[in-house]
Design a protein around this motif. Structure first.
Motif, short mmCIF file in Angstrom:
data_model
loop_
_atom_site.label_atom_id
_atom_site.label_comp_id
_atom_site.label_asym_id
_atom_site.label_seq_id
_atom_site.Cartn_x
_atom_site.Cartn_y
_atom_site.Cartn_z
N PHE A 176 3.10 0.31 1.89
CA PHE A 176 3.86 1.07 3.45
C PHE A 176 5.14 2.54 2.46
CE2 PHE A 176 3.97 -1.42 6.93
CZ PHE A 176 3.67 0.10 7.55
N GLN A 177 4.90 2.34 0.82
CA GLN A 177 5.09 2.50 -0.53
C GLN A 177 4.58 4.14 -0.58
OE1 GLN A 177 7.70 0.91 -2.97
NE2 GLN A 177 8.69 -0.34 -1.53
N LYS A 178 3.49 4.41 -0.04
CA LYS A 178 2.24 4.82 -0.89
C LYS A 178 1.69 5.78 0.28
CE LYS A 178 2.25 2.79 -4.32
NZ LYS A 178 3.24 3.27 -5.32
N SER A 179 1.10 6.60 -0.06
CA SER A 179 -0.17 7.59 0.81
C SER A 179 -0.43 6.72 2.26
CB SER A 179 -0.92 8.66 0.20
OG SER A 179 -1.97 8.22 -0.26
N THR B 62 -3.80 6.05 0.95
CA THR B 62 -3.44 4.86 0.21
C THR B 62 -3.84 3.65 1.28
OG1 THR B 62 -2.96 5.81 -1.94
CG2 THR B 62 -2.24 3.25 -1.62
N PHE B 63 -2.93 3.32 1.91
CA PHE B 63 -2.03 2.74 2.19
C PHE B 63 -3.59 1.44 2.87
CE2 PHE B 63 -1.09 0.88 6.59
CZ PHE B 63 -0.53 0.21 6.50
N LEU B 64 -4.61 2.43 3.66
CA LEU B 64 -5.57 2.42 4.67
C LEU B 64 -6.02 1.89 3.60
CD1 LEU B 64 -5.78 5.29 6.81
CD2 LEU B 64 -5.26 3.02 7.32
N ARG B 65 -6.42 2.04 2.68
CA ARG B 65 -7.42 1.69 1.51
C ARG B 65 -7.30 0.82 1.12
NH1 ARG B 65 -7.85 5.83 -2.69
NH2 ARG B 65 -9.00 7.17 -1.33
N TRP B 66 -5.98 -0.19 0.77
CA TRP B 66 -4.92 -1.20 0.44
C TRP B 66 -4.99 -2.53 1.50
CZ3 TRP B 66 -4.35 -3.98 -3.79
CH2 TRP B 66 -4.18 -2.75 -5.22
N VAL B 67 -4.54 -1.44 2.77
CA VAL B 67 -4.69 -2.50 4.20
C VAL B 67 -5.88 -3.42 4.30
CG1 VAL B 67 -3.59 -2.95 6.58
CG2 VAL B 67 -1.90 -2.38 4.42
N LEU B 68 -6.91 -2.44 4.98
CA LEU B 68 -8.30 -2.79 5.30
C LEU B 68 -8.63 -3.28 4.13
CD1 LEU B 68 -8.79 0.84 6.91
CD2 LEU B 68 -8.66 -1.96 7.69
N ALA C 222 0.74 -5.15 2.35
CA ALA C 222 1.23 -4.31 3.15
C ALA C 222 2.57 -3.81 2.97
CB ALA C 222 1.23 -5.25 4.73
N ARG C 223 3.69 -4.76 2.68
CA ARG C 223 4.78 -4.04 2.26
C ARG C 223 5.07 -2.81 0.87
NH1 ARG C 223 9.43 -3.40 4.97
NH2 ARG C 223 10.86 -4.08 3.03
#
Length: 104
Positions: A31-34, A37-43, A27-28
């Motif tokens: 947070f530096q991405k779009s 990308t944030f949702l893709r990586w976190v979910l 998540a950290r």
């Protein structure tokens, strides 16, 4: 408390902490991405971590034969506490530092 119970508590706590640390690092970084990308990586990370954690728990309970009660209680309590801390920390960072994913 027997050594088996202590061992199972340590295994449950360790698995929980490993899961939380990996979630925090993903998540950290995200947070530096779009936002996409944030949702893709976190979910996506949630799904992968769920599968890995479930596999590890199943392995510990069947192959290593840790004591189930101590393992389950320590893991469940750890997940509840650490998830609460993780959500609180992200909320605090979001509100205090306006730390947000970048717009797409």
């Amino acid at each position: 408390m027997s050594p088996d119970t202590i061992s199972s508590i340590l295994w449950g706590s360790g698995l929980c902490i490993a899961n939380m640390v990996s979630a925090y690092l993903i998540a950290r970084w995200a947070f530096q991405k779009s936002l996409r990308t944030f949702l893709r990586w976190v979910l996506g990370g949630m799904i992968v971590r769920l599968l890995l954690t479930s596999t590890a728990a199943l392995y510990l309970l069947t192959a290593i034969k840790v004591e189930p009660t101590g393992f389950a209680l320590s893991f469940a309590l750890g997940v509840a506490v650490l998830l609460t801390v993780e959500v609180w920390d992200f909320h605090r960072r979001y509100e205090t530092f306006r730390l947000r994913p970048l717009p797409a």
